[in-house]
Write a protein that holds these residues in place. Structure first.
Motif, PDB file in Angstrom:
ATOM      1  N   ARG A  85       5.650  10.153  -1.715  1.00  0.00           N
ATOM      2  CA  ARG A  85       5.869   8.881  -2.397  1.00  0.00           C
ATOM      3  C   ARG A  85       4.767   7.877  -2.049  1.00  0.00           C
ATOM      4  O   ARG A  85       4.325   7.107  -2.901  1.00  0.00           O
ATOM      5  CB  ARG A  85       7.248   8.300  -2.059  1.00  0.00           C
ATOM      6  CG  ARG A  85       8.439   9.154  -2.488  1.00  0.00           C
ATOM      7  CD  ARG A  85       8.380   9.702  -3.892  1.00  0.00           C
ATOM      8  NE  ARG A  85       8.089   8.707  -4.897  1.00  0.00           N
ATOM      9  CZ  ARG A  85       7.678   8.974  -6.137  1.00  0.00           C
ATOM     10  NH1 ARG A  85       7.504  10.212  -6.522  1.00  0.00           N
ATOM     11  NH2 ARG A  85       7.429   7.998  -6.974  1.00  0.00           N
ATOM     12  N   LEU A  86       4.309   7.868  -0.805  1.00  0.00           N
ATOM     13  CA  LEU A  86       3.225   6.986  -0.393  1.00  0.00           C
ATOM     14  C   LEU A  86       1.960   7.282  -1.186  1.00  0.00           C
ATOM     15  O   LEU A  86       1.326   6.377  -1.741  1.00  0.00           O
ATOM     16  CB  LEU A  86       2.961   7.130   1.110  1.00  0.00           C
ATOM     17  CG  LEU A  86       1.751   6.373   1.656  1.00  0.00           C
ATOM     18  CD1 LEU A  86       1.978   4.871   1.549  1.00  0.00           C
ATOM     19  CD2 LEU A  86       1.479   6.777   3.087  1.00  0.00           C
ATOM     20  N   PHE A  87       1.593   8.535  -1.264  1.00  0.00           N
ATOM     21  CA  PHE A  87       0.382   8.900  -1.992  1.00  0.00           C
ATOM     22  C   PHE A  87       0.539   8.662  -3.490  1.00  0.00           C
ATOM     23  O   PHE A  87      -0.422   8.300  -4.165  1.00  0.00           O
ATOM     24  CB  PHE A  87      -0.027  10.346  -1.693  1.00  0.00           C
ATOM     25  CG  PHE A  87      -0.786  10.476  -0.408  1.00  0.00           C
ATOM     26  CD1 PHE A  87      -2.159  10.312  -0.372  1.00  0.00           C
ATOM     27  CD2 PHE A  87      -0.119  10.730   0.784  1.00  0.00           C
ATOM     28  CE1 PHE A  87      -2.866  10.408   0.817  1.00  0.00           C
ATOM     29  CE2 PHE A  87      -0.811  10.832   1.982  1.00  0.00           C
ATOM     30  CZ  PHE A  87      -2.191  10.672   1.997  1.00  0.00           C
ATOM     31  N   GLU A  88       1.749   8.838  -4.008  1.00  0.00           N
ATOM     32  CA  GLU A  88       1.987   8.538  -5.418  1.00  0.00           C
ATOM     33  C   GLU A  88       1.821   7.043  -5.673  1.00  0.00           C
ATOM     34  O   GLU A  88       1.231   6.639  -6.669  1.00  0.00           O
ATOM     35  CB  GLU A  88       3.388   9.013  -5.829  1.00  0.00           C
ATOM     36  CG  GLU A  88       3.720   8.771  -7.282  1.00  0.00           C
ATOM     37  CD  GLU A  88       2.837   9.535  -8.258  1.00  0.00           C
ATOM     38  OE1 GLU A  88       2.780   9.123  -9.429  1.00  0.00           O
ATOM     39  OE2 GLU A  88       2.198  10.534  -7.871  1.00  0.00           O
ATOM     40  N   ALA A  89       2.312   6.214  -4.753  1.00  0.00           N
ATOM     41  CA  ALA A  89       2.153   4.761  -4.887  1.00  0.00           C
ATOM     42  C   ALA A  89       0.678   4.367  -4.826  1.00  0.00           C
ATOM     43  O   ALA A  89       0.216   3.526  -5.610  1.00  0.00           O
ATOM     44  CB  ALA A  89       2.940   4.044  -3.789  1.00  0.00           C
ATOM     45  N   ILE A  90      -0.063   4.978  -3.931  1.00  0.00           N
ATOM     46  CA  ILE A  90      -1.495   4.697  -3.828  1.00  0.00           C
ATOM     47  C   ILE A  90      -2.193   5.111  -5.118  1.00  0.00           C
ATOM     48  O   ILE A  90      -3.043   4.377  -5.638  1.00  0.00           O
ATOM     49  CB  ILE A  90      -2.109   5.424  -2.607  1.00  0.00           C
ATOM     50  CG1 ILE A  90      -1.581   4.803  -1.314  1.00  0.00           C
ATOM     51  CG2 ILE A  90      -3.629   5.385  -2.666  1.00  0.00           C
ATOM     52  CD1 ILE A  90      -1.889   5.624  -0.072  1.00  0.00           C
ATOM     53  N   ARG A  91      -1.838   6.254  -5.641  1.00  0.00           N
ATOM     54  CA  ARG A  91      -2.470   6.759  -6.861  1.00  0.00           C
ATOM     55  C   ARG A  91      -2.196   5.835  -8.042  1.00  0.00           C
ATOM     56  O   ARG A  91      -3.101   5.505  -8.802  1.00  0.00           O
ATOM     57  CB  ARG A  91      -1.979   8.165  -7.188  1.00  0.00           C
ATOM     58  CG  ARG A  91      -2.688   8.801  -8.383  1.00  0.00           C
ATOM     59  CD  ARG A  91      -2.007  10.069  -8.842  1.00  0.00           C
ATOM     60  NE  ARG A  91      -0.719   9.820  -9.481  1.00  0.00           N
ATOM     61  CZ  ARG A  91      -0.559   9.352 -10.739  1.00  0.00           C
ATOM     62  NH1 ARG A  91      -1.617   9.085 -11.472  1.00  0.00           N
ATOM     63  NH2 ARG A  91       0.633   9.175 -11.232  1.00  0.00           N
ATOM     64  N   THR A  92      -0.951   5.387  -8.178  1.00  0.00           N
ATOM     65  CA  THR A  92      -0.617   4.543  -9.337  1.00  0.00           C
ATOM     66  C   THR A  92      -1.229   3.143  -9.213  1.00  0.00           C
ATOM     67  O   THR A  92      -1.539   2.524 -10.224  1.00  0.00           O
ATOM     68  CB  THR A  92       0.904   4.438  -9.548  1.00  0.00           C
ATOM     69  OG1 THR A  92       1.522   3.950  -8.354  1.00  0.00           O
ATOM     70  CG2 THR A  92       1.482   5.791  -9.912  1.00  0.00           C
ATOM     71  N   ARG A  93      -1.401   2.651  -8.018  1.00  0.00           N
ATOM     72  CA  ARG A  93      -2.026   1.330  -7.828  1.00  0.00           C
ATOM     73  C   ARG A  93      -3.521   1.360  -8.154  1.00  0.00           C
ATOM     74  O   ARG A  93      -4.082   0.385  -8.615  1.00  0.00           O
ATOM     75  CB  ARG A  93      -1.828   0.833  -6.413  1.00  0.00           C
ATOM     76  CG  ARG A  93      -0.434   0.336  -6.177  1.00  0.00           C
ATOM     77  CD  ARG A  93      -0.285  -0.350  -4.853  1.00  0.00           C
ATOM     78  NE  ARG A  93       1.122  -0.652  -4.632  1.00  0.00           N
ATOM     79  CZ  ARG A  93       1.762  -0.449  -3.514  1.00  0.00           C
ATOM     80  NH1 ARG A  93       1.127   0.050  -2.474  1.00  0.00           N
ATOM     81  NH2 ARG A  93       3.033  -0.725  -3.396  1.00  0.00           N
ATOM     82  N   SER A  94      -4.157   2.493  -7.886  1.00  0.00           N
ATOM     83  CA  SER A  94      -5.595   2.581  -8.120  1.00  0.00           C
ATOM     84  C   SER A  94      -5.936   2.963  -9.567  1.00  0.00           C
ATOM     85  O   SER A  94      -7.091   2.953  -9.942  1.00  0.00           O
ATOM     86  CB  SER A  94      -6.216   3.591  -7.159  1.00  0.00           C
ATOM     87  OG  SER A  94      -5.749   4.903  -7.427  1.00  0.00           O
ATOM     88  N   SER A  95      -4.925   3.287 -10.358  1.00  0.00           N
ATOM     89  CA  SER A  95      -5.160   3.676 -11.763  1.00  0.00           C
ATOM     90  C   SER A  95      -5.286   2.480 -12.664  1.00  0.00           C
ATOM     91  O   SER A  95      -4.786   1.452 -12.504  1.00  0.00           O
ATOM     92  CB  SER A  95      -4.015   4.544 -12.285  1.00  0.00           C
ATOM     93  OG  SER A  95      -3.981   5.740 -11.553  1.00  0.00           O
TER      94      SER A  95
END
Length: 73
Positions: free
Chosen positions: A63-73
């Motif tokens: 979930r942490l990495f998914e949050a990071i991914r969606t914020r950087s998109s």
């Protein structure tokens, strides 16, 4: 493509189940090398003690990495 929370949990659970089986097999082989003699029930209990932690770790990191991914998109 975004991964749903449900799929994150399924992935983490699958990873933990496979890890649990490998941990039991590894303990059965490695423990005697260190003079640790236990039965199958003890091996399974030791493995279960780490299973919950492993499941939570996998889910939280996903979930942490998914949050990071969606914020950087």
């Amino acid at each position: 493509m975004k991964q749903s929370r449900t799929m994150s949990m399924i992935e983490a659970a699958t990873n933990v189940v496979v890890g649990y089986v490998l941990a039991i097999a590894t303990q059965i082989v490695v423990f005697p090398w260190f003079g640790i003699e236990t039965g199958l029930a003890e091996h399974m209990t030791i493995g279960l003690a780490f299973t919950g932690v492993s499941l939570a770790r996998g889910y939280v990191l996903r979930r942490l990495f998914e949050a990071i991914r969606t914020r950087s998109s």
